[in-house]
Motif scaffolding. Structure first.
Motif, PDB file in Angstrom:
ATOM      1  N   UNK A  89      36.171  58.662  15.226  1.00 45.71           N
ATOM      2  CA  UNK A  89      36.920  58.618  13.972  1.00 45.71           C
ATOM      3  C   UNK A  89      36.165  57.829  12.892  1.00 45.71           C
ATOM      4  N   UNK A  90      34.910  58.198  12.695  1.00 44.06           N
ATOM      5  CA  UNK A  90      34.088  57.578  11.650  1.00 44.06           C
ATOM      6  C   UNK A  90      34.637  57.981  10.284  1.00 44.06           C
ATOM      7  N   UNK A 148      30.956  53.865  18.428  1.00 43.85           N
ATOM      8  CA  UNK A 148      32.246  53.207  18.517  1.00 43.85           C
ATOM      9  C   UNK A 148      32.113  51.706  18.204  1.00 43.85           C
ATOM     10  N   UNK A 149      31.077  51.084  18.724  1.00 38.77           N
ATOM     11  CA  UNK A 149      30.851  49.651  18.437  1.00 38.77           C
ATOM     12  C   UNK A 149      30.513  49.424  16.972  1.00 38.77           C
ATOM     13  N   UNK A 150      29.665  50.283  16.405  1.00 38.69           N
ATOM     14  CA  UNK A 150      29.274  50.112  15.004  1.00 38.69           C
ATOM     15  C   UNK A 150      30.468  50.292  14.079  1.00 38.69           C
ATOM     16  N   UNK A 151      31.332  51.228  14.428  1.00 34.93           N
ATOM     17  CA  UNK A 151      32.520  51.432  13.604  1.00 34.93           C
ATOM     18  C   UNK A 151      33.368  50.163  13.560  1.00 34.93           C
ATOM     19  N   UNK A 152      33.517  49.517  14.702  1.00 33.09           N
ATOM     20  CA  UNK A 152      34.300  48.276  14.739  1.00 33.09           C
ATOM     21  C   UNK A 152      33.669  47.202  13.860  1.00 33.09           C
ATOM     22  N   UNK A 153      32.335  47.088  13.937  1.00 33.46           N
ATOM     23  CA  UNK A 153      31.611  46.106  13.118  1.00 33.46           C
ATOM     24  C   UNK A 153      31.862  46.375  11.625  1.00 33.46           C
ATOM     25  N   UNK A 154      31.797  47.648  11.243  1.00 35.03           N
ATOM     26  CA  UNK A 154      31.981  48.005   9.832  1.00 35.03           C
ATOM     27  C   UNK A 154      33.420  47.771   9.384  1.00 35.03           C
ATOM     28  N   UNK A 207      34.450  61.730   4.566  1.00 34.74           N
ATOM     29  CA  UNK A 207      33.366  61.732   3.591  1.00 34.74           C
ATOM     30  C   UNK A 207      32.202  62.575   4.110  1.00 34.74           C
ATOM     31  N   UNK A 208      31.687  63.445   3.250  1.00 32.97           N
ATOM     32  CA  UNK A 208      30.482  64.198   3.597  1.00 32.97           C
ATOM     33  C   UNK A 208      29.425  63.924   2.534  1.00 32.97           C
ATOM     34  N   UNK A 209      28.305  63.379   2.983  1.00 31.15           N
ATOM     35  CA  UNK A 209      27.190  63.101   2.080  1.00 31.15           C
ATOM     36  C   UNK A 209      26.045  64.047   2.386  1.00 31.15           C
ATOM     37  N   UNK A 261      32.169  51.103   5.037  1.00 29.77           N
ATOM     38  CA  UNK A 261      32.263  52.469   5.549  1.00 29.77           C
ATOM     39  C   UNK A 261      31.333  52.662   6.737  1.00 29.77           C
ATOM     40  N   UNK A 262      31.740  53.535   7.651  1.00 28.93           N
ATOM     41  CA  UNK A 262      30.869  53.894   8.763  1.00 28.93           C
ATOM     42  C   UNK A 262      30.653  55.403   8.771  1.00 28.93           C
ATOM     43  N   UNK A 263      29.392  55.770   8.579  1.00 27.78           N
ATOM     44  CA  UNK A 263      29.006  57.175   8.462  1.00 27.78           C
ATOM     45  C   UNK A 263      28.043  57.517   9.598  1.00 27.78           C
ATOM     46  N   UNK A 264      28.156  58.728  10.142  1.00 25.57           N
ATOM     47  CA  UNK A 264      27.250  59.178  11.204  1.00 25.57           C
ATOM     48  C   UNK A 264      26.311  60.249  10.652  1.00 25.57           C
TER      49      UNK A 264
END
Lengths: 213, 213
Positions: free
Chosen positions: A77-78, A51-57, A102-104, A63-66
């Motif tokens: 909600x990445x 959640x924190x990383x998503x905000x940073x991105x 997105x799916x990588x 983009x924020x991917x997990x």
């Protein structure tokens, strides 16, 4: 979807620095995407970190991917997930995430790249291009030629991964990659922001020259 | 939702036997629910295992619950998830799984039980009731009295966990538990089917006597 410089946030290579601080520096340096790769943390903590990383991105429209964990991606909600060959099958991820995420997929060769494309991946990450100490049990380096060979046969964006640094990043983009993924080269660097900026500058320069030709 | 005998499928206690074989025996012995607890396996393998276990459970109309991993539960359409205190928050699980899936929560005391109920859990699992070697870093045993004390204050089904075996299972149900969860006592047993059957017989007998009074 700008995957020019895709930074993998992996605690094991950060020399004890906090993932949020590292991500903030990488984003400040111009990373266009960050991926959280974390296999050890308990789900509750992982959720908070994601959640924190998503905000940073999001602040810089990166983009924020997990990596692997569809549930964590959904919980925060990445923008999507990245799947290795031992992670979830692509079809299952698509079913759970829907068409807008997105799916990588990590691929090691042409047949895996074609399969990922067939199964509905949005990009592939090909590697290791060069030798790397980041991950164990990797196949031998694929080399620059594989990038061009695979890029010719697929329509998906291809990012290159594995041992990419400021000395070889230009050659990777010249070989046909749409972007590069970096883990230790960025998150293990002394000056993360500067290193990211330097990589991005080279990537943009080669792309600019390619567009001209 | 019959949680009378809830068997935890945890590879670490199976003396090398396959989880599917163990689950099949437990279900044949009468387990009313099984939970897959697995923190080490890669997602792809975990997905396959969960899918097989679900089939084993469904054949006998037993419940199939996945520990922590909401994505695995969704991927195989399990009956629900079980969340420890370090797993996903209950609200997030409910948001991702919807109202029709079961969400269970591990609780150590009354305040955690009330919190889980408030947050929307469908059952709580209280433990450890007795001392157990199954998990490390557990708080001291709660004892039988805690079961009655918590049961009096919550409306959710309560299952008891931790060190429960054929010698003490009757006392646990008598103390007010709606069911018991067993890991090593069942999946580590030499004869899993017989052990499960014996536990279930005692649980049913005490429940029958309680209904009469």
């Amino acid at each position: 979807m700008d995957l020019s410089l895709y930074v993998i946030i992996d605690r094991r290579m950060m020399n004890g620095r906090s993932p949020i601080r590292v991500a903030r520096e990488a984003i400040a340096g111009g990373a266009t995407a960050i991926q959280l790769r974390e296999k050890e943390m308990e789900s509750r903590d992982l959720c908070h970190l994601a959640s924190s990383l998503k905000k940073v991105a999001r602040k810089k429209k990166a983009l924020f991917i997990v990596n692997d964990r569809i549930d964590i991606a959904q919980a925060v909600d990445a923008d999507g997930v990245h799947l290795g060959q031992e992670d979830f099958p692509i079809e299952i991820a698509r079913k759970l995430l829907g068409r807008n995420k997105i799916i990588g997929a990590t691929v090691r060769n042409l047949s895996q790249a074609l399969k990922a494309q067939r199964e509905g991946a949005d990009y592939v990450s090909l590697g290791p291009i060069f030798s790397t100490k980041t991950k164990k049990d990797l196949p031998p380096p694929r080399g620059l030629k594989t990038i061009a060979q695979i890029k010719e046969k697929i329509r998906l964006p291809l990012i290159a991964i594995g041992g990419i640094n400021r000395d070889n990043v230009a050659s990777v983009i010249r070989a046909g990659a749409d972007g590069v993924a970096a883990a230790s080269a960025v998150v293990g660097a002394k000056n993360i922001r500067k290193t990211t900026g330097e990589l991005l500058r080279q990537i943009k320069e080669v792309k600019r020259l390619k567009r001209r030709n």
